[in-house]
Design a protein around this motif. Sequence first.
Motif, PDB file in Angstrom:
ATOM      1  N   VAL A   1       0.849  -1.197   0.000  1.00 59.93           N
ATOM      2  CA  VAL A   1       0.000   0.000   0.000  1.00 59.93           C
ATOM      3  C   VAL A   1       0.887   1.250   0.000  1.00 59.93           C
ATOM      4  N   CYS A   2       0.288   2.346  -0.463  1.00 59.51           N
ATOM      5  CA  CYS A   2       0.992   3.628  -0.481  1.00 59.51           C
ATOM      6  C   CYS A   2      -0.060   4.733  -0.397  1.00 59.51           C
ATOM      7  N   PRO A   3       0.339   5.990  -0.275  1.00 56.95           N
ATOM      8  CA  PRO A   3      -0.649   7.071  -0.195  1.00 56.95           C
ATOM      9  C   PRO A   3      -1.601   7.127  -1.386  1.00 56.95           C
ATOM     10  N   VAL A   4      -1.155   6.697  -2.572  1.00 57.09           N
ATOM     11  CA  VAL A   4      -2.033   6.757  -3.753  1.00 57.09           C
ATOM     12  C   VAL A   4      -3.175   5.749  -3.633  1.00 57.09           C
ATOM     13  N   CYS A   5      -2.834   4.463  -3.401  1.00 57.49           N
ATOM     14  CA  CYS A   5      -3.911   3.458  -3.356  1.00 57.49           C
ATOM     15  C   CYS A   5      -4.682   3.502  -2.040  1.00 57.49           C
ATOM     16  N   LEU A   6      -4.159   4.239  -1.038  1.00 55.22           N
ATOM     17  CA  LEU A   6      -4.928   4.435   0.188  1.00 55.22           C
ATOM     18  C   LEU A   6      -5.751   5.725   0.148  1.00 55.22           C
ATOM     19  N   GLY A   7      -5.660   6.455  -0.945  1.00 57.31           N
ATOM     20  CA  GLY A   7      -6.522   7.626  -1.140  1.00 57.31           C
ATOM     21  C   GLY A   7      -6.171   8.817  -0.277  1.00 57.31           C
TER      22      GLY A   7
END
Length: 495
Positions: free
Chosen positions: A36-42
């Motif tokens: 996970v990363c900030p992009v896929c965690l929104g």
Amino acid sequence: MYQSFIGLEVHIHLLTQTKVFCSCRSAFGDEPNTNVCPVCLGYPGVLPSLNREALRMGAVVARSLGCAIPEKTWFERKQYFYPDMPKNYQISQFASPLGQNGYLDIEGKGSRKRVRIRECHLEEDAGKMIHAGTVSLLDYNRAGMPLLEIVTEPDLETGEEAELFIRHLRRIVRYLGVCDGNMEEGSLRADANVSINLRGRGLGSKVEIKNLNSSRFVRLGLDYEIRRQETMLEEGRAVAQETRLWNENRDRTEPMRSKEDSKDYRYFPEPDLPVFVPDVEFLASVEAGRTELPLDRMKRLVRTCGVTVEQAELICDEKPLADYFEAAAAEARNLGHGDDAPGRIAAWLLSDVKRVLNRDRISPETIFSLALTPKRLAELAGLVSAGTVSGKNAREVLEAVLAEDKDPEAIIRERGWERITDPELIAGTVRSVCSREEKALSDIAKAMLDGNEKRRAALETYLVGKILAATGGRADPGITRTQLGVFLAAYSPDR
């Protein structure tokens, strides 16, 4: 009386290394919430970046299903709240999907049907919820994985047809190498839309069955739902437009929520992704990724290799197995083994070779790494056909090839497994065996006097088995029967 209309929405995970809008690893089975990363965690302020390989793979599937690739395609935001969707919206396609207006022909039980494909659109997957008692756990590893959704027109009529469609499509995406098709892991799953109405009246109220993770459940869920709706209409009740879940423990569908329309999702163009215009290079890479589809390959093998329809279907179920078969058939042609060689190779592949694969839990994907190369299988089948080795010993040769990585002919010479075809040598074995089988000989003589041909034939077969066993299965069965016949013609129980 009633007519059913079934449309499928099949979701496939594309086999990219990373997710569709970020660089996180795209893989099944990793520790929860590690990919996970900030992009896929929104997270606020982050920007998506389109995975071009996911777009290419999706286009390969679309073209293989006869879909047209539009001159330009783009992404929209699909608004809804799910606990496993961190952004509270999904980046998907709506107005201009990646593939449009295709079809898939399905065949089964001697019939053929064309199912129209409305569209193939690329989107991101949601995360996964695990319910444990009163606690719900969230794993966001799956959030953002590249998902291609294949939407059919309501051309299917039964659960059996829908199951067949899923099986055909699964085989296609595996052939293309874009999805592993593992329904248990969720890399291929289906939603089914079904409505019924009086024949000739058109579509009825649509009910969606969500997240069917096996082709069998697709069939069972749809068959149940068709019966349920028929009962409601016969009782004068209206069928509500809703989403239902398949309860595999109770073999029935159960209400989940009311069914949304597209307007409820409030689509609007994704502002952070530009319009994609396929160029010549991209379209060329898509065409290069296509391959001969399973159904076409089956028909070609029947036409050019002389295998049966049943054999072709089994061979073509897995692409590596079909590739291996064709390589072995080509080797047999190079060795001059005759036009019927592919049929013999198919018989070996689908019986003894598959038995070994299943026994040793060897995946068909690794079949080319076996010591039993296509050339060695062709040689072995040819040696059996030429009478050099018996079928029984040939199976032992196959096992020895796999264990020792040697050519079949070398193993046959080392073991002394060449078939015995010398009539005099076989006649000697016949005399030796029969000298120990006086009772059988006496019974044969009695059966001949009584005119009991069935009994006589059974006793002769018994003696042939004994003679073959005495030679380790090496004696030629035809010559053995001939020499036994000569012996019996001269045999007198009173001598």
